[in-house]
Scaffold this motif. Sequence first.
Motif, short mmCIF file in Angstrom:
data_model
loop_
_atom_site.label_atom_id
_atom_site.label_comp_id
_atom_site.label_asym_id
_atom_site.label_seq_id
_atom_site.Cartn_x
_atom_site.Cartn_y
_atom_site.Cartn_z
N GLU A 233 -68.12 1.65 -2.40
CA GLU A 233 -67.16 2.23 -1.46
C GLU A 233 -67.50 1.85 -0.02
OE1 GLU A 233 -65.83 6.30 -3.83
OE2 GLU A 233 -67.57 6.33 -2.50
N ILE A 234 -68.77 1.95 0.35
CA ILE A 234 -69.17 1.63 1.71
C ILE A 234 -69.02 0.13 1.97
CG2 ILE A 234 -71.13 1.59 3.31
CD1 ILE A 234 -72.04 4.22 1.97
N GLU A 235 -69.44 -0.69 1.02
CA GLU A 235 -69.27 -2.14 1.16
C GLU A 235 -67.80 -2.49 1.27
OE1 GLU A 235 -69.92 -6.23 -1.49
OE2 GLU A 235 -70.53 -4.28 -2.29
N GLY A 236 -66.95 -1.90 0.41
CA GLY A 236 -65.53 -2.21 0.44
C GLY A 236 -64.85 -1.79 1.73
N SER A 237 -65.24 -0.62 2.25
CA SER A 237 -64.67 -0.17 3.52
C SER A 237 -65.03 -1.11 4.66
CB SER A 237 -65.15 1.25 3.82
OG SER A 237 -64.67 1.69 5.08
N ALA A 238 -66.29 -1.55 4.70
CA ALA A 238 -66.72 -2.49 5.74
C ALA A 238 -65.98 -3.81 5.61
CB ALA A 238 -68.22 -2.70 5.67
N ALA A 239 -65.80 -4.29 4.38
CA ALA A 239 -65.08 -5.55 4.16
C ALA A 239 -63.63 -5.44 4.64
CB ALA A 239 -65.13 -5.93 2.69
N GLN A 240 -62.99 -4.31 4.36
CA GLN A 240 -61.61 -4.12 4.81
C GLN A 240 -61.52 -4.10 6.33
OE1 GLN A 240 -60.29 -0.51 2.89
NE2 GLN A 240 -59.58 -1.59 1.07
N THR A 241 -62.48 -3.45 6.96
CA THR A 241 -62.48 -3.41 8.43
C THR A 241 -62.58 -4.81 9.00
OG1 THR A 241 -63.48 -1.20 8.45
CG2 THR A 241 -63.68 -2.51 10.46
N TRP A 242 -63.49 -5.61 8.47
CA TRP A 242 -63.65 -6.97 8.96
C TRP A 242 -62.43 -7.83 8.65
CZ3 TRP A 242 -66.50 -8.90 12.54
CH2 TRP A 242 -67.74 -8.34 12.85
N ASP A 243 -61.91 -7.73 7.43
CA ASP A 243 -60.77 -8.56 7.06
C ASP A 243 -59.55 -8.25 7.91
OD1 ASP A 243 -61.63 -10.37 5.13
OD2 ASP A 243 -61.42 -8.93 3.49
N ALA A 244 -59.39 -6.98 8.30
CA ALA A 244 -58.24 -6.61 9.12
C ALA A 244 -58.28 -7.31 10.47
CB ALA A 244 -58.19 -5.10 9.30
N LEU A 245 -59.46 -7.44 11.06
CA LEU A 245 -59.56 -8.11 12.36
C LEU A 245 -59.59 -9.62 12.21
CD1 LEU A 245 -61.97 -5.84 14.44
CD2 LEU A 245 -59.48 -5.81 14.31
N LEU A 246 -60.36 -10.13 11.27
CA LEU A 246 -60.39 -11.58 11.06
C LEU A 246 -59.00 -12.12 10.72
CD1 LEU A 246 -63.65 -11.83 8.91
CD2 LEU A 246 -63.42 -12.47 11.32
N GLY A 247 -58.22 -11.30 10.00
CA GLY A 247 -56.90 -11.74 9.58
C GLY A 247 -55.87 -11.82 10.69
N ARG A 248 -56.22 -11.37 11.87
CA ARG A 248 -55.28 -11.50 12.99
C ARG A 248 -55.11 -12.95 13.43
NH1 ARG A 248 -55.53 -6.50 17.03
NH2 ARG A 248 -55.57 -4.79 15.50
N LEU A 249 -56.06 -13.79 13.07
CA LEU A 249 -55.94 -15.21 13.37
C LEU A 249 -55.84 -16.00 12.07
CD1 LEU A 249 -57.26 -14.03 16.07
CD2 LEU A 249 -57.98 -16.39 16.48
N ASP A 250 -54.84 -16.86 12.01
CA ASP A 250 -54.61 -17.70 10.84
C ASP A 250 -55.06 -19.12 11.14
OD1 ASP A 250 -53.69 -18.48 8.30
OD2 ASP A 250 -51.76 -19.10 9.15
N PHE A 251 -55.93 -19.64 10.29
CA PHE A 251 -56.42 -21.01 10.49
C PHE A 251 -56.33 -21.74 9.15
CE2 PHE A 251 -60.15 -24.01 11.21
CZ PHE A 251 -59.45 -24.83 12.08
#
Length: 642
Positions: A233-251
Amino acid sequence: MTSLVDLVNPLQGTTSDKNFSTGNTLPITSLPFGLHHWSLQTREDPWFFHPGDRKLWGIRLTHQPSPWMLDYGALLVSAFHGPIAETPALQSSAYRIVECRPHVTRLQLPGQGIDISLAPAPAGLLLVFETRSEAPLKIRLSFRQEFSVETSDTLVHGRTTDNSGGVPEGFGLSFCGRFSDRPRHVHSLPNGTCWEFAPGTRRVELRLAASFIDGTIARYALASQLDGHSFSEIEGSAAQTWDALLGRLDFPDPEDSRRRTFYSCLYRTLLFPRLLTEKDPSGNDIHYSPYDGAVHTGPLCTDNGFWDTYRTVYPLLAHAFPDQLTTILQGWLNACKQAGWTPKWPSPGLKDCMIGTHFDAVAADAVARGITGWDVEAVFPFLWRNATEQSSDGRFGRQGLEDFIQLGYLPADRHRYSVSATLDYAYGDFCVMQVARHLGRTREAELLSTRIGNYRNVFDPSVGFMRERNSDGSWLRPFGEFRWGGGFIEGGPWQHSFHVPHDIPGLASLFGGEAALEAKLDAMLSTPPLFQVGHYGFEIHEMTEMAMAGFGQYAHSNQPVHGYLFLYALLGQPEKTSHWVRKVCDELYGPEKLPGDEDNGEMSAWYIWANLGLFPHCPGRPGLVSFQPPHTRASVRRDLLP
């Protein structure tokens, strides 16, 4: 589909030392702008991790923004079997990295038969220790400075005053942890505590939270963020937080190596500044201030070198992360209120490092890009103080400001780094002027407009460079185009003479017109990377990195030159910008390396801008330089912005 966080390599830039930097980074597992960072430690401070080391000391709670600024609030967690050694270094063991990502790190200690996993929460982390041995598992907590630790059943709590200066009296880090099993023995050590578990215990979890406020807040963070939550749960929550910000840029680049470089750089850009904001039991934002030693409500920021980051990080936050930037700007405003000045290099409180007052540019750029959902009116008195009140304290303000106002430049016979400071002060005045105009402060804006051209006073047409000038108006002799230091900070005439981002027509006129300026830029890139060590007295790492890079006098390993390649586009030669930007990206960046000190996201943000095909050549002025990016064009997902 691959998660974007899985493309990130936190080990990028860690193959560094004080003599040669490929980033001077740490393999940080944390949340974006995290209160706490967690890193591996393999050697002594301050370069305390290197991927070439074969033995691991442990998992370190770190707040070190740069090895040059040192650490604070640090502690070390290690696991082992067998006797307790005198020091963590002697306790170190062979290790293997299984996975290292922003949201999770997994390790093996093959000689001990122990596996370690960790995942971050906002104010702490969950550590899992699994052993294949029947021998008693031992978990050790080590400290560098004064500490206290108490154990009650499975609960551990304590405090350390660990710091490297720049803190008020009473500064400290409180922590509270909970083991999943009750320790059989507790060993008090001169530098920490060791907990020993019963033979046959195969798995122990440690939930650990920390607070700069007090133990009550640490215990609340433990209960609200970690207790009752599984590792997944903690790992998944951290991954979601990162993916949400990283996903703002498409490369969408087809080359995997370039995508991994891009998202590793974007991760670096989102680690700093550090938000010192914590939560009280009512869910309110509160913070301990390293600027005045008190506890306040609202957000607070630290750990940033504005001399570096104003150039690329804050414009990128405005471009793709305006919601995060608004909170950060309010955090910096609180820092200004508590310190009385805008910070220059806080870590965690004010420190004396670098020159200029570059928060001026951060504030001006936010206003220029429409980020005004923070109290711009309240920050202006601090910007005005930078522009009008001389400071004798290197931690804040502008040293030699009275000479700058009276003479139009900083004289070399009175001030070190006089040329660089003159250029910075002129640009700083432009930035404060921009904010004044935004607020309708006509008188202040008109006064500053008379000083933004002072850069002309340190240009000598007889040598074709910016140059040190004495208080009587004479030029300092002899002139050396390759001499570093003296009037120039971390560079020389080649690295600083084009630093007039707010007045390109005026800069071109100094060199004899646009064609002459373009020719001078060509010469910068083709002149051999010669240097004289100047007042430094030895070859500092930036000199070595320039000499090895293969770009002439263009020293991309350090920030002063980072806007220069985009001058070509502003001079009507965008194809030259594209050529050289592609060459820098392809030769100096990669999934494992950076061109020099990463500096709180600045070196990485440059790469992001390069692949967007845009660049903020003059923070504080709206608009971006446009050019053809190196390969595939990155873009901002506007549909994901708030």
